[in-house]
Write a protein that holds these residues in place. Structure first.
Motif: not given
Lengths: 112, 113
Positions: B30-31, B93, B70-71, B50-52, B68
């Protein structure tokens, strides 16, 4: 602001020796601490991650300890091999968002 | 098979140009992060998503803009490149805590002439 110091900056040992790399940090409010290895011209490879509630982590010939209250961590390498030659970096992470501060690293050379 | 990949591996360009570096991770993390490693090998975080969503933005000139879509992707766009931007840029990541071991890409060596 977190400051990370690694001692020594460089270390050269004969093959088979046990050795200790030191890392100290100024802000003890860390979430975890990670030890990495970087080979010349390459990215970083994670070796060990210690959570703030843990005292040590072991992986094969590597053992990392953490004393959060005194702001210190050590990486112990047993029976060193020429393939262990690399730069070793420690990186305490201050918050669970994963903000890591890196030390300058210790460059290890293990001679056959 | 590659966990964290970056393109290009090498980038040589003239001062004043605009360039982008791409990063992709297939670990389901997620990060994502961007780090800069200068000529003295000092590694410093630039951004974290984190999550875009941008969660860390260190003191970086606004010529640097992360994106970003997407993730799994975090790209770095640099406008009006300067000599001092020459460095190796690493993408990384991690999962959310407590499993936030960071996994690094192979790096992009940027040389500004």
């Amino acid at each position: 602001k977190q400051e990370v110091t690694q001692i020594p900056a460089a270390l050269s040992v004969p093959e088979g020796e046990n050795l200790v790399l030191n890392c100290s940090f100024t802000d003890s409010a860390i979430y975890n601490l990670q030890w990495f290895r970087q080979d010349p011209g390459k990215g970083l490879t994670s070796l060990l991650l210690i959570q703030s509630s843990q005292r040590e982590q072991t992986s094969g010939r590597l053992n990392a300890s953490l004393d959060k209250s005194s702001g210190r961590s050590t990486l112990y390498i047993a029976a060193s091999q020429p393939g262990d030659s690399a730069t070793y970096l420690c990186a305490p992470s201050r918050a669970n968002a994963g903000k890591s501060t890196f030390g300058d690293g210790t460059t290890l050379t293990v001679k056959p | 098979d590659t966990a964290v990949s970056q393109t290009p591996k090498y980038l040589v360009t003239q001062m004043g140009n605009d360039k982008s570096i791409k990063c992709e991770q297939n670990l389901g993390h997620d990060t994502m992060y961007w780090y800069k490693q200068d000529s003295k090998k000092f590694l410093k975080i630039m951004f974290s998503y984190n999550n875009k969503e941008l969660i860390i933005n260190e003191t970086v000139p606004n010529r640097f803009s992360p994106k970003s879509p997407d993730k799994a992707h975090l790209n770095l766009h640099i406008n009006s490149l300067e000599l001092g931007d020459s460095a190796v840029y690493f993408c990384a990541s991690s999962q959310d805590p407590p499993l936030n071991t960071q996994y690094f890409g192979p790096g992009t060596r940027l040389t500004v002439l």
